[in-house]
Design an enzyme around this catalytic site. Structure first.
Site, PDB file in Angstrom:
ATOM      1  N   CYS A  79       0.833  -1.195   0.000  1.00 38.72           N
ATOM      2  CA  CYS A  79       0.000   0.000   0.000  1.00 38.72           C
ATOM      3  C   CYS A  79       0.875   1.255   0.000  1.00 38.72           C
ATOM      4  CB  CYS A  79      -0.884  -0.027   1.244  1.00 38.72           C
ATOM      5  SG  CYS A  79      -1.829   1.470   1.491  1.00 38.72           S
ATOM      6  N   CYS A  82       1.405   4.160   3.992  1.00 37.50           N
ATOM      7  CA  CYS A  82       2.369   4.270   5.091  1.00 37.50           C
ATOM      8  C   CYS A  82       3.770   3.964   4.577  1.00 37.50           C
ATOM      9  CB  CYS A  82       2.061   3.243   6.181  1.00 37.50           C
ATOM     10  SG  CYS A  82       0.537   3.570   7.057  1.00 37.50           S
ATOM     11  N   CYS A 161      -8.014  -0.070   7.387  1.00 34.21           N
ATOM     12  CA  CYS A 161      -6.820   0.769   7.421  1.00 34.21           C
ATOM     13  C   CYS A 161      -6.634   1.292   8.833  1.00 34.21           C
ATOM     14  CB  CYS A 161      -6.963   1.932   6.444  1.00 34.21           C
ATOM     15  SG  CYS A 161      -5.677   3.174   6.664  1.00 34.21           S
ATOM     16  N   ASP A 383       1.130  29.577   5.990  1.00 34.14           N
ATOM     17  CA  ASP A 383       0.980  28.107   5.997  1.00 34.14           C
ATOM     18  C   ASP A 383       0.892  27.637   4.551  1.00 34.14           C
ATOM     19  OD1 ASP A 383       0.428  25.459   6.515  1.00 34.14           O
ATOM     20  OD2 ASP A 383      -1.560  25.808   7.361  1.00 34.14           O
ATOM     21  N   CYS A 410       4.701  22.334   5.846  1.00 40.88           N
ATOM     22  CA  CYS A 410       4.563  20.883   5.676  1.00 40.88           C
ATOM     23  C   CYS A 410       5.756  20.321   4.915  1.00 40.88           C
ATOM     24  CB  CYS A 410       3.252  20.540   4.987  1.00 40.88           C
ATOM     25  SG  CYS A 410       3.026  21.397   3.429  1.00 40.88           S
TER      26      CYS A 410
END
Ligand code: SAH
Length: 455
Positions: A79, A82, A161, A383, A410
């Site tokens: 997947c 992650c 999940c 941001d 981020c």
């Protein structure tokens, strides 16, 4: 030594890359190995060989790292969701701190970084309030839903999940059963045929309200009343909608929303602020950590009630309204017009009269207002998306000379670049703190306080 594709090598993993991939060296040749964690000794197969580095596939763990743990999810390697589930959570946090520090040092040229301890989660699973499951058909003609495999559009069937809410599984079962029973087809990306493309689920963690939106390649969902009948048995169900997307595109949602049951939106709170969230709205996906992130931004902004604050890249006004609780006046700037409509609606919903919003690019709106109206700020909060701030925006911030700049980022690489720009023009970095918004992935959010040296 000359390496070629399919060679097997034994590697000690000494570092981890930006996305959490393991990095090790064999005879001075650097290898990137997905799913290997720092401290592992692994056997790996070379997949791609470049001049000075290569990519290899983890084949066998010879000696596991002391920080290696058994991943909860059975499909975590296939997947794409992650990247570092095999790394102990405390070690994940250390990795993220190192990543922030490393980028500030290497890219920004900073030393003596005032790094405060990263904010981690007590329970680093089931943190996402939003999930978008693609729907398709497997080799045997069975309708399946799950996640895309990394970098592809192959669906890995999986309704369980560990990053999402536990109610997702129940909702997916209901939708799959309904589709099977009433012969509703799944969308086939290759052919552009079939009906159901995605199942979007959002849960208000504070409010308990649940939204289900079926993205379909059409305008009508046959026997939708049967789906509604089953879904409404689930506690918290508040909004059931369909979204029409008839385009051959990777973009998940179309523009049209049609109500099947309840409301077209759900509500949720972060701290004392209520937000209205429609299927199309942007809303932070980890509300527990978002609260910590915003509280930190608010603490860094150090508002006493008399300040004028600009919140650039404000989205639906999430940070703006948080700041408006403590400031005299807040102005938000955001490029997406729909988000600004939501921001204004959210301000009304919370009875906040001291927040005003502008649609447009920060790098255009801010310089224009500064040149024409000589706008002023005590504090500027930014941001931006991953690519960071446009230089024109930073240039105007320098001209406006706010006492403090709070940067929520981020991507610590572009953050480092932007901080260097501001620090070469009168600012200094006072506080730095990471926040783990996305446990089990390589991402990390960072909040920074800068202040003007002469104020
Ligand atoms: N502060 C918000 C959203 C941050 S995400 C929150 O916490 O919820 C970054 C936002 O920047 C997105 O909403 C995106 O639409 C917006 N954006 C991207 N480029 C922009 C630009 N050049 N000028 C203004 N906003 C921009």
């Amino acid at each position: 030594m000359d390496f070629k594709k399919n060679d097997m090598v034994t590697v000690t993993i000494e570092d981890m890359g930006q996305d959490g991939e393991g990095i090790g060296k064999v005879d001075g040749f650097t290898l990137f190995i997905k799913d290997a964690v720092i401290g592992d000794v692994v056997e790996a197969k070379l997949m791609k060989v470049k001049k000075n580095y290569g990519y290899a596939r983890l084949m066998k763990i010879i000696t596991p790292s002391a920080d290696r743990v058994e991943p909860k999810c059975s499909v975590y390697r296939q997947c794409g969701g992650c990247q570092i589930q095999a790394l102990d959570y405390q070690a994940q946090l250390k990795f993220k701190e190192r990543k922030v520090r490393g980028n500030l040092e290497r890219i920004g040229g900073f030393t003596d970084i005032p790094l405060e301890p990263i904010m981690g989660m007590e329970e680093p699973y089931h943190y996402r309030n939003k999930a978008q499951f693609p729907v398709g058909t497997d080799k045997n003609g069975e309708i399946v839903t799950g996640f895309y495999a990394g970098r592809t559009h192959d669906i890995i069937p999986n309704t369980k999940c560990y990053l999402g809410t536990t109610v997702n599984e129940e909702i997916l079962q209901v939708v799959l059963e309904y589709m099977k029973k009433y012969n509703i087809s799944a969308y086939d990306e290759a052919k552009g045929k079939g009906l159901v493309r995605h199942i979007l689920i959002r849960t208000g963690f504070a409010s308990g309200e649940i939204m289900v939106c079926l993205v379909i390649n059409g305008k009508k969902l046959p026997k939708s009343e049967k789906l509604v009948e089953s879904l409404t048995k689930i506690q918290g169900m508040t909004s059931i909608t369909i979204n029409t997307n008839e385009k051959r595109t990777n973009v998940i949602l179309g523009e049209e929303i049609h109500l099947l049951w309840g409301r077209t939106y759900i509500q949720d709170n972060i701290g004392d602020i209520t937000y209205r969230i429609s299927p199309l709205s942007f809303y932070q996906v980890n509300p527990v950590q978002t609260k910590k992130l915003y509280e930190t931004a608010l603490e860094y902004a150090d508002l006493k009630g008399e300040e004028t604050v600009w919140d650039l890249y404000c989205g639906i006004g999430t940070i703006s309204l948080f700041l408006a609780q403590k400031a005299k006046q807040v102005y938000g700037v955001e490029i997406v017009p729909q988000a600004i409509e939501d921001a204004r609606e959210n301000a009304r919903l919370n009875g906040m009269k001291n927040a005003e919003f502008f649609v447009g690019k920060a790098e255009e709106v801010l310089p224009k207002l500064y040149d024409q109206e000589g706008i002023y700020a005590d504090v500027i909060v930014v941001d931006p998306p991953r690519k960071g701030c446009d230089e024109k925006c930073l240039e105007t911030i320098v001209k406006m000379q706010p006492k403090r700049v709070v940067y929520v980022s981020c991507d610590s690489a572009t953050l480092a670049r932007d901080l260097r720009y501001l620090c070469d023009r009168g600012y200094e970095v006072k506080r730095v703190r990471g926040c783990d918004m996305f446990p089990m992935t390589g991402h990390v959010e960072t909040v920074i306080l800068m202040s003007r040296k002469d104020k």
